[in-house]
Design a protein around this motif. Structure first.
Motif, PDB file in Angstrom:
ATOM      1  N   SER A 184      49.946  -5.377  35.267  1.00  0.00           N
ATOM      2  CA  SER A 184      49.223  -5.366  33.995  1.00  0.00           C
ATOM      3  C   SER A 184      47.974  -6.226  34.128  1.00  0.00           C
ATOM      4  N   THR A 185      47.001  -5.962  33.288  1.00  0.00           N
ATOM      5  CA  THR A 185      45.769  -6.754  33.356  1.00  0.00           C
ATOM      6  C   THR A 185      46.032  -8.217  33.028  1.00  0.00           C
ATOM      7  N   ALA A 209      35.343  -4.062  31.985  1.00  0.00           N
ATOM      8  CA  ALA A 209      36.691  -3.664  31.548  1.00  0.00           C
ATOM      9  C   ALA A 209      37.592  -4.883  31.379  1.00  0.00           C
ATOM     10  N   LEU A 210      37.542  -5.811  32.344  1.00  0.00           N
ATOM     11  CA  LEU A 210      38.381  -7.006  32.254  1.00  0.00           C
ATOM     12  C   LEU A 210      37.973  -7.872  31.061  1.00  0.00           C
ATOM     13  N   THR A 211      36.679  -7.987  30.838  1.00  0.00           N
ATOM     14  CA  THR A 211      36.185  -8.791  29.718  1.00  0.00           C
ATOM     15  C   THR A 211      36.643  -8.201  28.393  1.00  0.00           C
ATOM     16  N   GLU A 212      36.539  -6.863  28.254  1.00  0.00           N
ATOM     17  CA  GLU A 212      36.950  -6.216  27.005  1.00  0.00           C
ATOM     18  C   GLU A 212      38.448  -6.354  26.769  1.00  0.00           C
ATOM     19  N   LEU A 213      39.224  -6.484  27.849  1.00  0.00           N
ATOM     20  CA  LEU A 213      40.670  -6.666  27.714  1.00  0.00           C
ATOM     21  C   LEU A 213      41.058  -8.132  27.587  1.00  0.00           C
ATOM     22  N   GLY A 214      40.053  -9.015  27.584  1.00  0.00           N
ATOM     23  CA  GLY A 214      40.307 -10.435  27.418  1.00  0.00           C
ATOM     24  C   GLY A 214      40.831 -11.120  28.663  1.00  0.00           C
ATOM     25  N   ASP A 271      46.295  -0.225  33.050  1.00  0.00           N
ATOM     26  CA  ASP A 271      45.558  -0.659  31.862  1.00  0.00           C
ATOM     27  C   ASP A 271      44.045  -0.509  32.024  1.00  0.00           C
ATOM     28  N   LEU A 272      43.556  -0.487  33.243  1.00  0.00           N
ATOM     29  CA  LEU A 272      42.115  -0.412  33.471  1.00  0.00           C
ATOM     30  C   LEU A 272      41.631   1.039  33.390  1.00  0.00           C
TER      31      LEU A 272
END
Length: 309
Positions: A184-185, A209-214, A271-272
């Motif tokens: 998972s991210t 993508a990582l930034t938007e998912l926190g 998740d990505l």
């Protein structure tokens, strides 16, 4: 004055006979004569001199003959070249792409294209990033660019995604994460990741993508391409989040080429959002038939859809 009138006039001058040209064109001698008379009316002077054994151009006729012959011969040659290009009997396809892209995405397509068009030249210009490929496409004499698709529209460039690549975490086989069926991210937050340079379009996709998912990840290693990131991960020098290239074996799949067995494991990160890659051109409707054919062959070999004209 039409192009056909000029073509008939040149043929008559070269043959020295109206009847011979009529037989060649499968028409009447009167029809050939009418075309010549139409030119004479527009020129306001006689263009042919009738003699007992045929016709010869007058002085004015020779002036028109010289000018028309060069134009007709040049146009005929251009039309033959266009036919050769359409049939694949000559021409070239010029592609710009990253250093490892040809091996990952185009190797099978190049072989298939070469078998179909053995006389066509394939020219590849290697760039270090998709950004540089975009620049080379707009400023150079190139047909196609294989790139990571940008999220925004670009001036003077059309982008067409071909495939969407899922992301995986590349780890050494003895890493604790190697036995996982998925990552998972949230699990990436405490991992130091091998990253691409900031000017990398695919690296920017991942960072966004990582930034938007926190997810906040750290990094103490930077590489120029995904292949180097895989190598470092296989050596146990870090973890790499990479897109899955065509032909790579994922967990649960059968044996195949590329990473996924031996000392390296690829663990899916569902998740990505997948990474879109594909073609960029200046204008799709202005591409040569050969460039379109090559783009379609690559798309088919990658499992993507062909571009419709």
């Amino acid at each position: 004055m039409t192009f056909d009138d000029l073509r008939v006039f040149v043929a008559v001058c070269r043959a020295g006979s109206l009847s011979a040209v009529a037989r060649e064109l499968d028409c009447t001698q009167s029809a050939v004569s009418q075309r010549v008379k139409r030119l004479e009316r527009e020129a306001g002077m006689s263009l042919l001199e009738r003699q007992p054994r045929g016709v010869v151009p007058t002085h004015a006729g020779r002036v028109l003959l010289d000018a028309a012959s060069n134009s007709i011969d040049g146009l005929d040659q251009a039309l033959r070249r266009l036919t050769d290009l359409a049939n694949g009997d000559s021409g070239s396809v010029r592609v710009t792409t990253g250093g490892t892209t040809v091996r990952h995405f185009m190797s099978e397509a190049i072989v298939a294209f070469r078998r179909r068009y053995p006389k066509v030249s394939l020219e590849f210009r290697t760039e270090t990033s998709s950004r540089n490929c975009f620049d080379a496409l707009t400023s150079g004499n190139l047909d196609l660019a294989w790139v990571t698709i940008r999220g925004e529209a670009l001036p003077r460039i059309e982008q067409r995604p071909v495939v969407h690549l899922p992301w995986v975490l590349a780890v050494k086989a003895d890493d604790p994460l190697a036995t996982r069926s998925r990552i998972s991210t949230a699990d990436l937050g405490g991992i130091s990741l091998i990253r691409l340079p900031q000017n990398s379009t695919s690296g920017a996709h991942l960072h966004t993508a990582l930034t938007e998912l926190g997810v906040r990840s750290s990094s103490d290693t930077s590489v120029a391409d995904w292949d180097t990131a895989l190598l470092l991960a296989e050596l146990g020098l870090g973890h790499a989040v990479v897109p899955v290239m065509p032909g790579w074996r994922m967990p649960g799949q059968g044996a195949g080429d590329g990473p996924g067995e031996g000392s390296l494991r690829l663990v899916p990160i569902p998740d990505l959002p997948p990474l879109p890659v594909g073609w960029a051109v200046r204008r799709w409707d202005a591409l040569s038939p050969l460039a379109r054919a090559f783009a379609d062959v690559v798309a088919r070999s990658c499992g993507g859809a062909e571009w419709a004209p």
